[in-house]
Design an enzyme around this catalytic site. Structure first.
Site, PDB file in Angstrom:
ATOM      1  N   GLU A 286       0.913  -1.331   0.052  1.00 39.72           N
ATOM      2  CA  GLU A 286      -0.035  -0.104  -0.014  1.00 39.72           C
ATOM      3  C   GLU A 286       0.935   1.365   0.261  1.00 39.72           C
ATOM      4  O   GLU A 286       1.692   1.575   1.011  1.00 39.72           O
ATOM      5  CB  GLU A 286      -0.971   0.028   1.300  1.00 39.72           C
ATOM      6  CG  GLU A 286      -1.901  -1.278   1.185  1.00 39.72           C
ATOM      7  CD  GLU A 286      -2.760  -1.090  -0.070  1.00 39.72           C
ATOM      8  OE1 GLU A 286      -3.324  -0.010  -0.717  1.00 39.72           O
ATOM      9  OE2 GLU A 286      -3.072  -2.194  -0.715  1.00 39.72           O
ATOM     10  N   CYS A 320      -1.412   9.279   3.670  1.00 39.19           N
ATOM     11  CA  CYS A 320      -1.484   8.851   2.261  1.00 39.19           C
ATOM     12  C   CYS A 320      -3.085   9.478   1.901  1.00 39.19           C
ATOM     13  O   CYS A 320      -2.825   9.399   0.587  1.00 39.19           O
ATOM     14  CB  CYS A 320      -1.448   7.296   2.234  1.00 39.19           C
ATOM     15  SG  CYS A 320      -2.648   6.549   3.253  1.00 39.19           S
TER      16      CYS A 320
HETATM   17  P1  NAD Z   1       9.065   4.789   3.265  1.00 40.26           P
HETATM   18  O1  NAD Z   1       8.864   3.825   2.089  1.00 40.26           O
HETATM   19  O2  NAD Z   1      10.193   5.449   3.368  1.00 40.26           O
HETATM   20  O3  NAD Z   1       9.130   3.725   4.227  1.00 40.26           O
HETATM   21  C1  NAD Z   1       8.119   2.639   4.912  1.00 40.26           C
HETATM   22  C2  NAD Z   1       8.523   1.513   5.277  1.00 40.26           C
HETATM   23  O4  NAD Z   1       9.545   0.806   4.437  1.00 40.26           O
HETATM   24  C3  NAD Z   1       9.579   1.808   6.567  1.00 40.26           C
HETATM   25  O5  NAD Z   1       9.446   0.945   7.763  1.00 40.26           O
HETATM   26  C4  NAD Z   1      11.024   1.777   6.102  1.00 40.26           C
HETATM   27  O6  NAD Z   1      11.837   1.577   7.053  1.00 40.26           O
HETATM   28  C5  NAD Z   1      10.928   0.666   5.187  1.00 40.26           C
HETATM   29  N1  NAD Z   1      11.761   0.802   3.973  1.00 40.26           N
HETATM   30  C6  NAD Z   1      12.458   1.714   3.570  1.00 40.26           C
HETATM   31  N2  NAD Z   1      13.265   1.194   2.334  1.00 40.26           N
HETATM   32  C7  NAD Z   1      13.121  -0.148   2.447  1.00 40.26           C
HETATM   33  C8  NAD Z   1      13.802  -1.139   1.744  1.00 40.26           C
HETATM   34  N3  NAD Z   1      14.750  -1.002   0.865  1.00 40.26           N
HETATM   35  N4  NAD Z   1      13.361  -2.253   1.926  1.00 40.26           N
HETATM   36  C9  NAD Z   1      12.541  -2.692   2.826  1.00 40.26           C
HETATM   37  N5  NAD Z   1      12.118  -1.618   3.695  1.00 40.26           N
HETATM   38  C10 NAD Z   1      12.156  -0.414   3.540  1.00 40.26           C
HETATM   39  O7  NAD Z   1       7.841   5.521   3.583  1.00 40.26           O
HETATM   40  P2  NAD Z   1       7.306   6.344   4.896  1.00 40.26           P
HETATM   41  O8  NAD Z   1       8.275   7.625   4.582  1.00 40.26           O
HETATM   42  O9  NAD Z   1       8.001   5.745   6.245  1.00 40.26           O
HETATM   43  O10 NAD Z   1       6.143   6.691   4.987  1.00 40.26           O
HETATM   44  C11 NAD Z   1       5.167   7.655   4.097  1.00 40.26           C
HETATM   45  C12 NAD Z   1       4.692   6.772   2.507  1.00 40.26           C
HETATM   46  O11 NAD Z   1       3.726   5.927   3.009  1.00 40.26           O
HETATM   47  C13 NAD Z   1       3.916   8.067   1.885  1.00 40.26           C
HETATM   48  O12 NAD Z   1       4.257   7.896   0.544  1.00 40.26           O
HETATM   49  C14 NAD Z   1       2.474   7.511   1.928  1.00 40.26           C
HETATM   50  O13 NAD Z   1       1.700   7.988   1.188  1.00 40.26           O
HETATM   51  C15 NAD Z   1       2.605   6.004   2.440  1.00 40.26           C
HETATM   52  N6  NAD Z   1       1.542   5.311   3.146  1.00 40.26           N
HETATM   53  C16 NAD Z   1       0.387   4.873   2.384  1.00 40.26           C
HETATM   54  C17 NAD Z   1      -0.476   4.045   2.984  1.00 40.26           C
HETATM   55  C18 NAD Z   1      -1.611   3.369   2.290  1.00 40.26           C
HETATM   56  O14 NAD Z   1      -2.248   2.930   3.043  1.00 40.26           O
HETATM   57  N7  NAD Z   1      -1.612   3.285   1.102  1.00 40.26           N
HETATM   58  C19 NAD Z   1      -0.734   4.378   4.462  1.00 40.26           C
HETATM   59  C20 NAD Z   1       0.410   5.315   5.134  1.00 40.26           C
HETATM   60  C21 NAD Z   1       1.208   5.980   4.447  1.00 40.26           C
END
Ligand code: NAD
Length: 515
Positions: A286, A320
């Site tokens: 997501e 999001c």
């Molecule tokens: P992010 O992608 O930077 O990080 C999300 C998670 O992924 C964190 O736990 C991070 O440590 C991990 N991560 C980062 N790189 C990784 C890799 N290479 N391999 C595995 N894990 C990795 O996102 P964020 O800044 O934490 O969150 C904000 C984003 O999340 C926004 O884009 C927002 O729209 C989205 N979001 C979506 C939903 C939804 O339901 N669609 C809900 C909440 C947030």
């Protein structure tokens, strides 16, 4: 018997007694700031020297907690323990698994203000947003417990003479949960509890920005009686352990919520079959949004302005589902804009750990820098009509910003900013309103404000989003009422908090016996 699901009620902070109770919780948490937290493998709490340091976004000198980081070797151990735990947990009666979630919900409910207070410090959430986050986490526990009870019955199949056919759901095996920081209790709860109640051990890697509140969930599930090995808590730097977790041959599924870039990386990597891997990995991803509210010519304009302002600036636009585009019919454009600016001027901003404000700081320096960069881009793409002041001396504060007359193809109309920035554009007719609404790569949430029945019905089918709202804002989905998940580059449309969610972590098995 289990009572039917009802969502958790939100706290009314206009009631002095509720305010006092929340202040007491903030004080309690304040006294506990700066502690060390372990990682957890097979029930064993391990403290490491290498730690993630979580700070209060509104007061960056204030350390919320220091959380141990898992190494690759510890991740191997966590998978090993999860494989062992699966042999038992996967066979535990679904009712017993659901009971763990129900007990965890009861514990979380008793500690509700305390958990919300941790969210205030760990994620910089204003009180009402923190309260909503905790309530949603409780809802996930209650809802998924009930969904497991329903799924445990399997599905009814056709029967013939001398033949007995059953269709049942069984767990897949251990997997990895990777949540973001912006719903640091709710999403952690939902994305870990669903696979757990379905019978799968989980390796939980929380966001590096909000690991303390994630640990609180680990504590709660342990107190609720979750057997050791079923939830492994493996915080760390994603650059060090992210790929390792995703690529691991024992990861049957990856339950990811976060940005589009990370989601795509995980989706691609998980497709590669590793040495010794004897199944295809499932990925639930997501991802981001670029969410639009369209305002029709025939609309309640006060409702439109309220919907835009609250959806754009609640939790500083760090949802999001946040509204970052307002597409307004030209006949009412100036009036809606004026009303939105007037409402935005009234919003309070400050450190929520010091008082009940509408907006706090944004999560970290990286986001602060990204948002301020987009504010500059916005100034070259449209006219800044209000706000946008930014100050990162004490915490990461960005004031709400409204741009007008922005080209629908401009960068601030197309790229996810994830901050308190909304861009207005005008459309000449309803066709154009819809066309602009659908012109991004994303398809998460959207709203239409209209009193034209024919237009509402067109939007129902033509507005390409996973969650469409009519005559209300585009945020605040409720578990069991508005299952949540996006189309297009917003993700795999998993519909968290909905009736199909648990099946994503289960395999359906068809068994036919001849008599
Ligand atoms: P992010 O992608 O930077 O990080 C999300 C998670 O992924 C964190 O736990 C991070 O440590 C991990 N991560 C980062 N790189 C990784 C890799 N290479 N391999 C595995 N894990 C990795 O996102 P964020 O800044 O934490 O969150 C904000 C984003 O999340 C926004 O884009 C927002 O729209 C989205 N979001 C979506 C939903 C939804 O339901 N669609 C809900 C909440 C947030």
């Amino acid at each position: 018997m289990v009572l039917p699901f009802e969502h958790e009620l939100l706290t009314d902070f206009n009631i002095p007694e509720n305010r006092r109770a929340f202040e007491a919780a903030l004080e309690k948490v304040h006294a506990e700031l700066g502690r060390d937290y372990p990682l957890v493998i097979n029930g064993e709490k391990i403290f490491t020297k290498d730690q993630l340091i979580s700070v209060n976004p509104g007061n960056k000198e204030q350390v919320v907690g220091k959380v141990s980081k898992a190494s690759k070797q510890q991740i191997d151990q966590a998978f090993e323990a999860a494989n062992d735990a699966f042999k038992i947990w996967g066979r535990v009666a679904p009712e017993a698994r659901a009971n763990v979630l129900f007990k965890a919900a009861a514990i979380a409910r008793r500690r509700k203000h305390e958990l919300s207070a941790w969210l205030v410090y760990d994620a910089g959430k204003p009180w009402d947003q923190a309260d909503g986050d905790t309530a949603e986490g409780i809802d996930f526990l209650e809802y998924y417990g009930r969904q497991m009870l329903a799924l445990a019955k399997g599905q009814e199949m056709k029967q013939r003479a001398n033949e007995h056919n059953t269709f049942i759901y069984q767990p897949m095996g251990p997997g990895v949960t990777i949540p973001p920081w912006n719903f640091a209790f709710a999403i952690v709860c939902g994305t870990a509890a669903a696979p757990i109640v379905a019978g799968n051990p989980v390796l939980l890697k929380p966001s590096e920005y909000t690991p303390v509140i994630a640990y609180k969930l680990v504590e709660i599930l342990e107190e609720a009686g979750l057997p050791k090995g079923v939830l492994q808590f493996v915080p760390g730097d994603p650059a060090e352990i992210g790929d390792y977790l995703v690529d691991h041959k024992d990861a049957h599924w990856i339950n990811f919520t976060g940005s589009r870039a990370t989601g795509i990386r995980i989706y691609e990597r998980a497709a590669k079959v590793q040495d010794g891997q004897r199944f295809l990995k499932r990925v639930v991803a997501e991802m981001g949004g670029k969410d639009t509210i369209i305002v029709d010519q025939d609309a309640d304009l006060d409702l439109a302005a309220d919907a835009i302002v609250n959806s754009a600036f609640g939790f500083s636009g760090q949802k999001c589902s946040a509204c970052s585009r307002a597409i307004v019919h030209e006949a009412v454009y100036e009036e809606v804009l004026e009303k939105a600016v007037a409402r935005t001027k009234e919003l309070s901003i400050g450190d929520p750990s010091e008082g009940n404000v509408y907006m706090g700081a944004v999560i970290n320096q990286k986001q602060f820098d990204k948002i301020t960069r987009y504010l500059e881009i916005g100034k070259s793409e449209g006219k800044l009509v209000y706000g946008g002041e930014a100050d990162d001396s004490k915490g990461f504060f960005v004031h709400p910003a409204i741009f007008k007359d922005v080209d629908p193809k401009a960068r601030i109309m197309q790229e996810e900013i994830f901050g308190p920035v909304v861009a207005f554009a005008k459309a000449a007719n309803f066709d154009e309103l819809l066309e602009i609404a659908n012109n991004t790569d994303y398809g998460l949430t959207g709203a239409i404000i209209s009193n034209n029945r024919a237009h509402i019905e067109r939007a129902r089918y033509e507005f390409q989003v996973g969650n469409l709202y009519i005559n209300r804002g585009c945020t605040a989905a409720v578990v069991g009422y508005q299952p949540f998940g996006g189309f297009k580059m917003s993700g795999t449309d998993s519909k968290a908090g909905g009736p199909d969610y648990l099946k994503l972590f289960m395999e359906a098995k068809s068994v036919s016996e001849r008599f």
